[in-house]
Design an enzyme around this catalytic site. Structure first.
Site, PDB file in Angstrom:
ATOM      1  N   VAL A  76      -6.937  -5.657  31.751  1.00 57.64           N
ATOM      2  CA  VAL A  76      -8.390  -5.124  31.789  1.00 57.64           C
ATOM      3  C   VAL A  76      -8.581  -4.445  33.251  1.00 57.64           C
ATOM      4  CG1 VAL A  76     -10.722  -5.810  31.829  1.00 57.64           C
ATOM      5  CG2 VAL A  76      -8.870  -6.813  30.213  1.00 57.64           C
ATOM      6  N   GLY A 102      -7.469   0.738  34.134  1.00 60.05           N
ATOM      7  CA  GLY A 102      -7.868   2.054  34.133  1.00 60.05           C
ATOM      8  C   GLY A 102      -7.091   3.123  32.878  1.00 60.05           C
ATOM      9  N   THR A 138      -4.748   0.931  23.750  1.00 58.25           N
ATOM     10  CA  THR A 138      -4.900  -0.192  23.503  1.00 58.25           C
ATOM     11  C   THR A 138      -5.559  -1.177  24.355  1.00 58.25           C
ATOM     12  OG1 THR A 138      -2.646  -0.907  24.307  1.00 58.25           O
ATOM     13  CG2 THR A 138      -2.663   0.019  22.216  1.00 58.25           C
ATOM     14  N   PRO A 139      -5.911  -2.065  23.638  1.00 55.55           N
ATOM     15  CA  PRO A 139      -6.808  -3.194  24.535  1.00 55.55           C
ATOM     16  C   PRO A 139      -5.949  -3.932  25.638  1.00 55.55           C
ATOM     17  CG  PRO A 139      -7.188  -3.740  22.176  1.00 55.55           C
ATOM     18  CD  PRO A 139      -5.952  -2.828  22.308  1.00 55.55           C
ATOM     19  N   GLY A 177      12.470 -14.653 -22.505  1.00 57.03           N
ATOM     20  CA  GLY A 177      12.234 -13.720 -23.546  1.00 57.03           C
ATOM     21  C   GLY A 177      10.729 -13.297 -23.321  1.00 57.03           C
ATOM     22  N   SER A 207       8.854 -21.159 -26.606  1.00 56.87           N
ATOM     23  CA  SER A 207       8.602 -22.535 -26.418  1.00 56.87           C
ATOM     24  C   SER A 207       8.484 -23.398 -27.821  1.00 56.87           C
ATOM     25  CB  SER A 207       7.177 -22.592 -25.969  1.00 56.87           C
ATOM     26  OG  SER A 207       6.908 -22.209 -24.499  1.00 56.87           O
ATOM     27  N   SER A 267      10.866 -15.396 -17.171  1.00 59.18           N
ATOM     28  CA  SER A 267      11.772 -15.179 -16.089  1.00 59.18           C
ATOM     29  C   SER A 267      12.382 -13.654 -16.513  1.00 59.18           C
ATOM     30  CB  SER A 267      12.863 -15.940 -16.353  1.00 59.18           C
ATOM     31  OG  SER A 267      13.434 -16.424 -17.626  1.00 59.18           O
TER      32      SER A 267
END
Length: 638
Positions: free
Chosen positions: A30, A33, A101-102, A469, A476, A543
């Protein structure tokens, strides 16, 4: 659109027919400059609109140069940079994209962002104060994100009476810093941003300095296109347009490396499907090929499965292929207030793909003051830079960051808040082969009871039946019948249903591609443990991807356990007619995205152990066909 036959595949790394663009980022502490230097650079290159300059000029005709790049009201009020302020200027030689950039430690994350695609990083150093903690941290960030050129503007040299001795002291400190962060040299330039000394114009106040001005240096930096050969091709896919009657499917993305011509043979990763490029559109009719980092669209000769997050690479034998990685050694900058610890889970965004990742270990942490690495830290705090190992839930197509800054970088996201909490670069991506790769922090503990003895005493031989599938294909239903038949035969069998797993083991997972892959991985491990215990485990999972099913198969192969893949091949029309959960109807209305069989792919097994269609079939008879395979394998008695 450029669809002509590819030209001669030679030429310089940089296209001399188009204006060069150089990206630079400023960094430092900071009040060193940075914003003033940028304002001076814009002012002295004549890059400021008149009304903009007038807006920051006081009644005495003095311009507040810092205000030219401090775009936020909060920045002007506090006198510091908070956000990354982007500015643009040009010379006869080049166009420039400049990121201010900061400097404040709290906004280190923005420094990481601003430097991530820069060709040059300019570290601001106050000649009075010398190198600060943030200077060292920002220098390390610049090397982490792979900025090719790092220089230092020793600012406010006027406030030390343009002292050559003071400049020499700072030069020596910068040489030591270069060694600490692992770069050859940091060029130092004495400047006074407020007055313009050695920014654009050479200063008469520093006759002892014989190096370039800041602008002279920027004008002479050599720019090279990233990996300009066809063999290094990397095209991450960001969007896919659906075909129409007049147009084929198109794939859009920005080239991360390499060159692409019509007629090139390419491979899509991670699926491994191959095709030939039939059209390349660069939005420039004069171009007959594309080179990184252009944004392009392409067409392929074959209608293969390509989606967002996939990466197109060269299919040539000499091509340098990326790694289909599940584990990453990486350097990260941690950007969150809450510390990062081993075992934490985050979302990892790599290019246009997002997967879940687990922190396997924290290897090292960098001390920002001494730049000495601490081995085995307990955590990483806000703005810490550290080396960690990550394990991802599914494959990412990755390179080392030193080889490619696009495919070698990622960000980490908090899954609950969706905040960006880390940014990282990949030092080493690794392909993890399930069942063969081991974690370095834990050991597998074999049972004192051997498998042959266990199976002999219990009269049970374990195996896994994996039914895959489309949704509503009847998986199931067959699995339930199979479980009942095996139990009726006196065998111990257990149905691992995909929905049931999400009530417990996978209740933390959503339905993104990465989470779905992770759910399948977990089921694969659970099924292997059941099988090892002598249970016939029955997994009923959509799957949809072969690669995910192969992980489950390989887990069993590595453990010398039987894995029987059953493809329930019921056509999508029949599945949609049944639709017990209303999924297809919701997907057709646009209420449900990513349903397999509608707007998400299903990769059929190429060589399953058994395949059948449940349309109009007797379910018990189909379950009997699976039992017959188990008998044939010697897993159960006839």
């Amino acid at each position: 659109m450029s669809t002509a036959v590819s030209p001669e595949r030679s030429g310089s790394p940089v296209d001399v027919h188009h204006r060069q663009i150089l990206r630079l980022a400023t960094a430092g502490s900071v009040d060193d400059g940075k914003s003033t230097l940028i304002g001076r650079l814009l002012h002295d290159t004549g890059s400021l609109p008149t009304d903009h300059l007038e807006a920051v000029t006081d009644d005495e005709g003095v311009a507040d140069l810092a205000a030219l790049s401090d775009g936020l009201r909060a920045e002007r009020e506090q006198g510091i940079t908070i956000d990354v302020a982007y500015r643009f200027f040009s010379t006869d030689n080049r166009s420039y994209v400049l990121a201010d950039t900061p400097g404040h430690e709290r906004y280190t994350r923005n420094t990481f962002t601003g430097a991530s695609n820069a060709h040059v990083a300019v570290l601001l150093v106050d000649a009075r104060n010398g190198l600060q903690v943030q200077t060292r941290r920002h220098a390390r960030i610049a090397t982490v994100v792979g900025v090719p050129h790092v220089i230092a503007a020793v600012n406010k040299i006027d406030l030390v009476d343009y002292s050559a001795d003071r400049f020499a002291e700072i030069e020596a400190d910068l040489a030591e810093l270069a060694t600490q962060v692992g770069i050859d040299h940091i060029l130092a330039i004495p400047v006074a941003a407020k007055h313009g000394d050695n920014i654009v114009h050479r200063s008469a106040n520093t006759p002892w300095y014989t190096g370039p001005t800041l602008l002279e240096y920027l004008e002479d930096v050599e720019l090279v296109a990233p990996s300009p050969t066809t063999d290094e091709l990397r095209l991450p896919i960001q969007w896919v347009s659906r075909p129409t009657e007049r147009h084929r499917r198109r794939y859009y993305g920005r080239l991360a490396a390499g060159r692409l011509h019509v007629g090139d043979e390419v491979t899509v990763l991670p699926s491994g499907n191959s095709s030939v490029v039939t059209a390349v559109d660069t939005l420039d009719d004069e171009r007959e090929f594309a080179v990184a980092p252009l944004s392009i669209s392409i067409e392929l000769a074959d209608d293969i499965d390509v989606g967002r997050g996939d990466v197109i690479v060269s299919a040539a034998e000499s091509a340098h292929s990326p790694v289909l990685a599940r584990e990453l050694d990486a350097t990260v900058c941690w950007l969150a207030e809450a510390p990062l610890r081993a075992g934490d889970r985050v979302a990892l965004k790599h290019g246009s793909a997002t997967v879940r990742a687990t922190v396997q270990s924290l290897e090292r942490r960098l001390d920002p003051e001494t730049l000495i690495e601490q081995v085995g830290p307990g955590s990483l705090g806000l703005n810490d830079i550290g080396v960690i190992t990550l394990r991802t839930s599914s494959v990412i197509v990755a390179d080392r960051y030193v080889e490619n800054r696009d495919t070698g970088a990622f960000i980490l996201i908090d899954e609950s808040s969706n905040d960006t909490v880390g940014a990282g670069t990949i030092a080493q991506p690794r392909e993890v082969v399930p069942g063969t790769a081991t974690r370095n922090d834990i050991k597998w503990h074999p049972s004192s009871l051997g498998r042959p003895e266990r199976w002999q005493k219990t009269g049970q031989r374990g195996a896994t039946v994996w039914l895959t599938g489309l949704p509503a294909s009847g998986k199931s239903t067959v699995a339930v019948a199979l479980e009942r038949e095996l139990v009726n035969r006196g065998r111990v069998a257990y149905l691992i249903d995909g929905d049931n797993i999400r009530h417990g083991i996978s209740d933390d997972l959503g339905f993104s591609p990465g989470d779905r892959a992770e759910n399948i991985r977990r089921v694969g491990h659970l099924a292997r443990l059941f099988s090892d215990a002598g249970v016939v485990s029955i997994a009923s999972m959509v799957s949809p991807l072969r690669s995910d099913r192969e992980i489950a198969r390989e887990l069993h192969r590595a453990a010398d356990l039987d894995f029987i893949e059953v493809h329930v091949s019921t056509p999508v029309a029949e599945c949609e007619r049944r639709d017990p959960k209303g999924l297809y109807e919701r997907a057709r209305r646009g209420e449900l995205k990513g349903l397999t069989g509608v707007d998400a792919p299903y990769e059929k097994p190429q060589d399953p152990d058994l395949r059948f269609d449940t349309t109009g079939e007797d379910i018990d008879e189909l379950a009997g066909r699976v039992v017959a395979v188990l008998v044939e394998r010697g897993i159960i008695d006839a």
